[in-house]
Motif scaffolding. Structure first.
Motif, mmCIF file in Angstrom:
data_model
loop_
_atom_site.group_PDB
_atom_site.id
_atom_site.type_symbol
_atom_site.label_atom_id
_atom_site.label_comp_id
_atom_site.label_asym_id
_atom_site.label_seq_id
_atom_site.Cartn_x
_atom_site.Cartn_y
_atom_site.Cartn_z
ATOM 1 N N SER A 1 8.354 41.099 67.476
ATOM 2 C CA SER A 1 7.442 40.206 68.052
ATOM 3 C C SER A 1 7.968 38.476 68.887
ATOM 4 O O SER A 1 8.165 37.971 67.095
ATOM 5 N N ALA A 2 7.414 37.990 69.397
ATOM 6 C CA ALA A 2 7.843 36.685 69.852
ATOM 7 C C ALA A 2 6.777 35.636 68.568
ATOM 8 O O ALA A 2 5.513 36.184 69.555
ATOM 9 N N VAL A 3 6.591 35.003 68.021
ATOM 10 C CA VAL A 3 5.157 34.508 67.331
ATOM 11 C C VAL A 3 6.033 32.989 67.394
ATOM 12 O O VAL A 3 7.232 32.584 67.268
ATOM 13 N N LYS A 4 4.991 32.374 67.082
ATOM 14 C CA LYS A 4 4.976 30.696 67.134
ATOM 15 C C LYS A 4 4.318 30.827 65.417
ATOM 16 O O LYS A 4 3.227 31.311 65.379
ATOM 17 N N ALA A 5 5.156 29.875 64.438
ATOM 18 C CA ALA A 5 4.830 29.693 63.360
ATOM 19 C C ALA A 5 5.198 28.486 62.879
ATOM 20 O O ALA A 5 5.957 27.398 63.164
ATOM 21 N N THR A 6 4.647 28.100 61.287
ATOM 22 C CA THR A 6 4.740 26.714 61.074
ATOM 23 C C THR A 6 5.474 27.101 59.345
ATOM 24 O O THR A 6 4.434 27.765 58.810
ATOM 25 N N LEU A 7 6.305 27.075 59.473
ATOM 26 C CA LEU A 7 7.289 26.729 58.121
ATOM 27 C C LEU A 7 7.508 25.627 57.359
ATOM 28 O O LEU A 7 8.539 24.578 58.217
ATOM 29 N N LYS A 8 7.713 25.931 55.974
ATOM 30 C CA LYS A 8 7.540 24.765 54.884
ATOM 31 C C LYS A 8 8.716 25.786 53.946
ATOM 32 O O LYS A 8 8.307 26.222 53.572
ATOM 33 N N ILE A 9 9.601 24.555 53.851
ATOM 34 C CA ILE A 9 10.849 24.526 52.917
ATOM 35 C C ILE A 9 10.888 23.169 52.365
ATOM 36 O O ILE A 9 11.554 22.435 52.471
ATOM 37 N N GLY A 10 10.132 22.952 50.915
ATOM 38 C CA GLY A 10 10.461 22.690 49.776
ATOM 39 C C GLY A 10 10.172 21.123 50.712
ATOM 40 O O GLY A 10 8.610 21.653 51.220
ATOM 41 N N GLU A 11 10.465 20.203 51.322
ATOM 42 C CA GLU A 11 10.205 18.772 52.135
ATOM 43 C C GLU A 11 9.993 18.973 53.690
ATOM 44 O O GLU A 11 9.454 18.474 54.193
ATOM 45 N N HIS A 12 11.079 20.230 54.323
ATOM 46 C CA HIS A 12 10.374 19.942 55.559
ATOM 47 C C HIS A 12 9.789 20.806 56.322
ATOM 48 O O HIS A 12 9.819 22.251 55.541
ATOM 49 N N LEU A 13 9.482 20.053 57.794
ATOM 50 C CA LEU A 13 8.719 21.386 57.782
ATOM 51 C C LEU A 13 9.325 22.453 59.562
ATOM 52 O O LEU A 13 9.739 20.761 60.158
ATOM 53 N N TRP A 14 8.802 22.899 59.744
ATOM 54 C CA TRP A 14 8.836 23.087 61.469
ATOM 55 C C TRP A 14 7.172 23.254 61.730
ATOM 56 O O TRP A 14 7.262 24.840 61.902
ATOM 57 N N PRO A 15 7.127 22.648 63.058
ATOM 58 C CA PRO A 15 5.395 23.389 63.433
ATOM 59 C C PRO A 15 5.231 23.724 64.707
ATOM 60 O O PRO A 15 5.893 23.524 65.375
ATOM 61 N N ASP A 16 5.122 24.823 64.165
ATOM 62 C CA ASP A 16 4.441 25.513 65.776
ATOM 63 C C ASP A 16 6.176 26.373 66.536
ATOM 64 O O ASP A 16 6.078 25.933 67.487
ATOM 65 N N HIS A 17 7.118 26.281 65.042
ATOM 66 C CA HIS A 17 8.236 26.918 65.789
ATOM 67 C C HIS A 17 8.080 28.269 66.009
ATOM 68 O O HIS A 17 7.349 29.388 65.683
ATOM 69 N N ASP A 18 8.952 28.639 67.137
ATOM 70 C CA ASP A 18 9.098 29.646 67.919
ATOM 71 C C ASP A 18 10.196 31.048 66.156
ATOM 72 O O ASP A 18 11.015 30.380 65.842
ATOM 73 N N PHE A 19 9.287 31.981 65.993
ATOM 74 C CA PHE A 19 10.078 33.303 65.443
ATOM 75 C C PHE A 19 10.000 34.516 65.260
ATOM 76 O O PHE A 19 9.331 34.535 67.163
ATOM 77 N N LEU A 20 10.365 35.052 64.884
ATOM 78 C CA LEU A 20 9.946 36.559 65.439
ATOM 79 C C LEU A 20 9.885 37.102 63.909
ATOM 80 O O LEU A 20 9.282 37.037 63.035
ATOM 81 N N ALA A 21 8.521 37.426 64.009
ATOM 82 C CA ALA A 21 7.402 38.628 63.507
ATOM 83 C C ALA A 21 8.116 40.306 62.813
ATOM 84 O O ALA A 21 8.236 40.893 64.272
ATOM 85 N N MET A 22 8.214 40.947 62.123
ATOM 86 C CA MET A 22 8.211 42.513 62.095
ATOM 87 C C MET A 22 7.342 42.989 61.078
ATOM 88 O O MET A 22 6.701 42.426 60.154
ATOM 89 N N ASN A 23 7.226 44.626 60.769
ATOM 90 C CA ASN A 23 6.467 45.036 60.217
ATOM 91 C C ASN A 23 6.832 45.972 59.856
ATOM 92 O O ASN A 23 6.586 46.245 58.534
ATOM 93 N N ASP A 24 7.977 45.681 59.073
ATOM 94 C CA ASP A 24 8.715 46.631 58.325
ATOM 95 C C ASP A 24 9.268 46.188 56.902
ATOM 96 O O ASP A 24 9.830 46.242 55.910
ATOM 97 N N PHE A 25 8.388 45.008 56.360
ATOM 98 C CA PHE A 25 8.374 43.862 55.403
ATOM 99 C C PHE A 25 7.945 45.018 54.019
ATOM 100 O O PHE A 25 8.760 44.793 52.989
ATOM 101 N N PRO A 26 6.993 45.970 54.153
ATOM 102 C CA PRO A 26 6.783 46.397 52.686
ATOM 103 C C PRO A 26 7.969 47.833 52.294
ATOM 104 O O PRO A 26 8.160 47.866 51.378
#
Length: 160
Positions: A97-122
């Motif tokens: 599903s398409a979602v918006k989230a804020t991702l932070k890697i080190g000091e880099h920030l992607w606020p309210d960015h478009d990502f995909l979400a899946m429930n298969d990570f378990p």
């Protein structure tokens, strides 16, 4: 004798550059260094990131075109549509599903960015023997001029 001096002088001039290339403090100020882990079971590269302020572990996948988050971050706000289904590819295939989230890697920030979400990570976490919260793909990596994986020092350097 003069040729020897030219070679010696050239080596002396190059030595500080070589030392600077090895020293992380000599990197451009805008470069970010992120520690990485290597999963011994499958040899995957893992990174500690933050999703909406929560700590997460992502697989670094240079072959994935998109970054995928676990639905655990967005279970309460996943839209009923649109769903994205991948039917091609040599890697992980599924429905997201398409979602918006804020991702932070080190000091880099992607606020309210478009990502995909899946429930298969378990299932992915179980097969890897450690908790996995997402896959970091090319959509984020291609925003950098240089992405350097340093296996010996176990770090990822991201340079804009």
């Amino acid at each position: 004798m003069r040729a020897l001096c030219k070679i010696s002088c050239a080596l002396l001039l190059l030595m500080p550059l070589s030392a600077a290339a090895q020293d992380p403090s000599a990197l451009p100020r805008s470069a970010t260094i992120v520690p990485l882990e290597l999963n011994s079971r499958f040899g995957l590269i893992l990174l500690k990131v933050q999703v909406d302020g929560e700590p997460a572990t992502f697989v670094l996948d240079t072959g994935s075109s998109r970054t995928i988050l676990s639905t655990r971050f967005h279970a309460h706000r996943l839209p009923s549509s649109p769903k994205v289904t991948s039917s091609k590819g040599s890697g992980y295939v599924g429905t997201a599903s398409a979602v918006k989230a804020t991702l932070k890697i080190g000091e880099h920030l992607w606020p309210d960015h478009d990502f995909l979400a899946m429930n298969d990570f378990p299932e992915i976490s179980q097969s890897l023997g450690q908790k996995i919260d997402g896959i970091l793909g090319q959509d984020v990596l291609k925003e950098f001029k240089t992405v350097e994986i340093d296996f010996r020092n176990r770090r990822l350097t991201l340079s804009p």
